[in-house]
Design a protein around this motif. Sequence first.
Motif, PDB file in Angstrom:
ATOM      1  N   VAL B 301       8.725 -23.959  50.817  1.00 32.91           N
ATOM      2  CA  VAL B 301       8.131 -24.943  51.267  1.00 32.91           C
ATOM      3  C   VAL B 301       6.596 -24.922  50.436  1.00 32.91           C
ATOM      4  N   PHE B 302       5.969 -23.979  50.665  1.00 32.44           N
ATOM      5  CA  PHE B 302       4.838 -23.931  50.113  1.00 32.44           C
ATOM      6  C   PHE B 302       4.480 -22.805  49.107  1.00 32.44           C
ATOM      7  N   PRO B 303       4.307 -23.073  47.885  1.00 35.90           N
ATOM      8  CA  PRO B 303       4.283 -21.862  46.974  1.00 35.90           C
ATOM      9  C   PRO B 303       3.427 -20.621  47.209  1.00 35.90           C
ATOM     10  N   ALA B 304       3.850 -19.604  46.678  1.00 35.97           N
ATOM     11  CA  ALA B 304       2.874 -18.417  46.827  1.00 35.97           C
ATOM     12  C   ALA B 304       1.670 -18.672  45.833  1.00 35.97           C
ATOM     13  N   LEU B 305       0.455 -18.286  45.965  1.00 31.68           N
ATOM     14  CA  LEU B 305      -0.470 -18.179  44.867  1.00 31.68           C
ATOM     15  C   LEU B 305      -0.629 -16.820  44.500  1.00 31.68           C
ATOM     16  N   LYS B 306      -0.574 -15.927  45.384  1.00 28.34           N
ATOM     17  CA  LYS B 306      -0.564 -14.467  44.914  1.00 28.34           C
ATOM     18  C   LYS B 306       0.391 -14.085  43.962  1.00 28.34           C
ATOM     19  N   GLY B 307       0.092 -13.593  42.720  1.00 24.35           N
ATOM     20  CA  GLY B 307       0.804 -13.390  41.664  1.00 24.35           C
ATOM     21  C   GLY B 307       1.552 -14.573  41.034  1.00 24.35           C
ATOM     22  N   SER B 308       1.142 -15.825  41.103  1.00 22.81           N
ATOM     23  CA  SER B 308       1.512 -16.968  40.569  1.00 22.81           C
ATOM     24  C   SER B 308       1.129 -16.849  39.112  1.00 22.81           C
ATOM     25  N   PRO B 309       1.865 -17.430  38.352  1.00 26.00           N
ATOM     26  CA  PRO B 309       1.616 -17.464  36.898  1.00 26.00           C
ATOM     27  C   PRO B 309       0.413 -18.498  36.565  1.00 26.00           C
ATOM     28  N   MET B 310       0.325 -19.620  37.428  1.00 21.40           N
ATOM     29  CA  MET B 310      -0.914 -20.309  37.277  1.00 21.40           C
ATOM     30  C   MET B 310      -2.049 -19.847  37.485  1.00 21.40           C
ATOM     31  N   ALA B 311      -2.228 -19.090  38.728  1.00 18.56           N
ATOM     32  CA  ALA B 311      -3.421 -18.443  39.254  1.00 18.56           C
ATOM     33  C   ALA B 311      -3.816 -17.346  38.219  1.00 18.56           C
ATOM     34  N   LEU B 312      -2.748 -16.713  37.385  1.00 19.99           N
ATOM     35  CA  LEU B 312      -3.106 -15.705  36.444  1.00 19.99           C
ATOM     36  C   LEU B 312      -3.371 -15.962  35.129  1.00 19.99           C
ATOM     37  N   ASN B 313      -2.750 -16.931  34.611  1.00 24.11           N
ATOM     38  CA  ASN B 313      -2.912 -17.414  33.222  1.00 24.11           C
ATOM     39  C   ASN B 313      -3.526 -18.737  33.122  1.00 24.11           C
ATOM     40  N   ASP B 314      -3.058 -19.892  33.755  1.00 30.34           N
ATOM     41  CA  ASP B 314      -3.362 -21.078  33.567  1.00 30.34           C
ATOM     42  C   ASP B 314      -4.358 -21.665  34.032  1.00 30.34           C
ATOM     43  N   MET B 315      -5.777 -21.403  33.555  1.00 36.47           N
ATOM     44  CA  MET B 315      -6.906 -21.875  34.186  1.00 36.47           C
ATOM     45  C   MET B 315      -7.050 -23.090  34.134  1.00 36.47           C
ATOM     46  N   GLU B 316      -6.714 -24.005  33.166  1.00 40.40           N
ATOM     47  CA  GLU B 316      -6.825 -25.462  33.025  1.00 40.40           C
ATOM     48  C   GLU B 316      -5.901 -26.033  34.185  1.00 40.40           C
ATOM     49  N   GLY B 317      -4.617 -25.539  34.197  1.00 37.31           N
ATOM     50  CA  GLY B 317      -3.561 -26.196  35.266  1.00 37.31           C
ATOM     51  C   GLY B 317      -4.111 -25.920  36.592  1.00 37.31           C
TER      52      GLY B 317
END
Lengths: 539, 373
Positions: B301-317
């Motif tokens: 339903v709602f994606p995790a932010l913990k360990g998500s590739p976006m939160a770890l690598n993709d700052m602009e995204g």
Amino acid sequence: MSTVVGEMDQHDDHHHHAPSGVTRWLFTTNHKDIGSMYLWFSFIMFLVGGSMAMVIRAELFQPGLQLVDPHFFNQMTTVHGLIMVFGAVMPAFTGLANWMIPMMIGAPDMALPRMNNWSFWILPFAFAILLASLFMEGGGPAFGWTFYAPLSTTYSSDSTALFVFSVHIMGISSIMGAINVIVTIMNMRAPGMTYMKMPLFVWSWFITAFLLIAVMPVLAGAVTMVLTDKYFGTSFFDAAGGGDPVMFQHIFWFFGHPEVYIMILPSFGIVSAIIPAFARKPLFGYASMVYATAAIAGLSFLVWAHHMFTTGMPVFAELFFMYCTMLISVPTGVKVFNWVATMWRGSITFETPMLFSLAFVILFTIGGFSGLMLAITPVDFQYHDTYFVVAHFHYVLVSGAIFSIMAAAYFWLPKWTGHMYDEGLAKLHFWASLISVNVLFFPMHFAGLAGMPRRIPDYSIQFADINQIVSIGGFAFGLSQLIFLWVVIKCVKGGEKAPAKPWEGAEGLEWTVPSPAPYHTFDTPPDTSKTPPEAQDHG
Amino acid sequence: MSIRLITALTAMFPIAAQAQSQFNLTQGVTEISQRVYDLHMTIFYICCVIGVIVFGAMFWSMIRHRKSNGRKPATFHESVKVEILWTIIPFLILIGMAIPATSTLIAMEDSSESDVTVLVTGSQWKWHYKYFDSNVEYFSLLATQRDQIENKLEKGENYLLEVDRPLVIPTDRKVRFLITSDDVIHSWWVPDFAVKKDANPGFINEAWTKVDQPGIYRGQCAELCGKDHGFMPVVVIAKEPAEYDKWLAAQEEIQRKAKEEEQRLLAMSMDMTELMDLGEQVYLGSCAACHQANGEGIPGVFPALKGSPMALNDMEGHIDIVVNGKSGTSMQAFGNQLSLRELAAVITYERNAWGNDTGETVQASDVNAYMNE
């Protein structure tokens, strides 16, 4: 008559005895077997949907979040509604139709027995799919049984696809059942049984079946549009693509309003059979009962938007739907007056079927009053989406539809099983149900009027006392239904031998065959011009 | 600052203004709500009278016409006269009900000639108010502490019916509400005004009220709108017109200053501790409802932010999705909901909390640069 029946019995022993084992039930085309399976299935679903209601009431027992998180709470309210509507009430009526319509019109079976088998056997799959979706990642459907878009499209989890598929199967099953009822009634009535001599249960189901055929395809259309909006890029209900979320509600309620009559018209038929039997007096106003039922069915297509007064309709549309909705209380009132007039100067006894029927008349009428209040648009703005509405539709569905189903079960159990049920236990079941159902649903009116919205997992503290009382009523009502299970099992297993006609005042062809009804009845149609059914005096 | 001020003001108003029966519809505080209440009671009494007659007749037969009394059943089963009578009488009663209902409805739906207009926008799970003819707009969120909901703290008097920034309207003036939604359907409801109108995404509904007495009026979202449907209350403060004008002018000033301040602060960078502290606060207020306080979301339903590739690598995204949201999902655009500092802090927080540990900070100027690209 008895010699004919005796011959039929022997005939059965030689050729048509019921096959044994699981294949009997899998492959059966016998209307009585299929009726029994429908009834058992609906009772199981009643318990499953009921246990979800217990989860809801346990969470609402006190303010704060205790047992479940809000997302799961929404899944419970959604699946509870879907199961009770499509899994408990509708299959129970179809089961009664299967058992009783052929026997009431003097037909040997339903007209389309193989389709009958199929229409039942796809149901367990539909509900298995629906229930399985609860275990998916993201949970089951959580958008209410009304699945308003865009909550059910853009904002739903992937279980929506399973939900859509299972609703399709339920719809197909209902449509097949309805076609079967119509074809049976139109073609297989015994000689002499004209339309205006049919028992009212048959009449009310005849009309219900037409409603089903008219609106189940609309539901199928609605779920299909939800599916394509979610997965295939259409924008039926998305303003960004030129669609309209309110259009969803119009389509849904165009199905939904006739649907609520689908769940109550057969009840009218049941009660119209039981009250005359125990008042020992013919039904008052048979013809007007038929016309009133037809009028209610016709009006049900003109009132759908009364579920949507707050969506922002033009004032003339609001007036139109208010007037039409108020109009429905006229034929409904006629029915209630007729039942009371049937009892008037009768010779009444109070066996369990009669008790449930009397409770039905009173509690359904209370639900009718709150329905009339809800019809008044300016006041509906205050009632809409509060517990007042929850109280209203549970009064007409639980103490209405479900009480009538209980009444029917007790009324015809001796015919089905050949045994009398335990009257003491049955009365216990009745009184426990009657008291608890009112403790459960009556205080909800107050909660709603005082401003408690529906479908919330937590509430402000002013509603704490009311909710506690309601929850206690809920648990008691849930437990009371186990008494019913006990009575039924006991009655199936044994008990006092039931005569062909266990109720002194009962009328109709089903009471002319022995109890239990033989596997095949009316291989030779009875001549009803000589022994007319309950409608004998009307002509 | 202004938030605290309003909350303090809220507390000072007498509770009497919202006193209502625990068992009946509120009479409310407007002419319309009084008419609605009268209509409700009229129909209720009519139903009671009909009920007494019908149930009376029923119980009479149940008591008098029973077999155990030695009753022999009558045989009548038809009477055209009686049936016509009990078709026509209810019909006449209905006409009697329909007349006042129609006139009340027509009065309720006439939102012309309003003095003040407020745009009310629902989104999961908060309300946004924008005053026409002035530069004031703000979000209004549930103010009840999480700990009260989770039974760790005693529940306050206005449990679940309190917000950080209530809507303020003038008394004795016709206030028009334009109601819409950014995501699913919500429904804006204040029982004391007898106003309940659905907020439909992509469409605008109208409603209006004219409040007689100053006070605090509480309501809730009435249409199931997802997980936190039960947690988006409506609170309206009605003030005397003079006070209202003063309040509105002050708000305009505060919002103007806040924008200037924001530009000034762009030059200053915050250190990690400051960002994380502010970020956590913002996260719990705006993000935790879906992504959960532990950043793990709700699977499916709602994606995790913990360990998500976006939160770890993709700052602009990451900046993009927080600022602009993601269409076709519940992820809202927070660019217009939070200040640049708050955006920077919450993005930093999400990139460093729950073991994400990127060590990267995002500054208000970074967000500003992204938004001006």
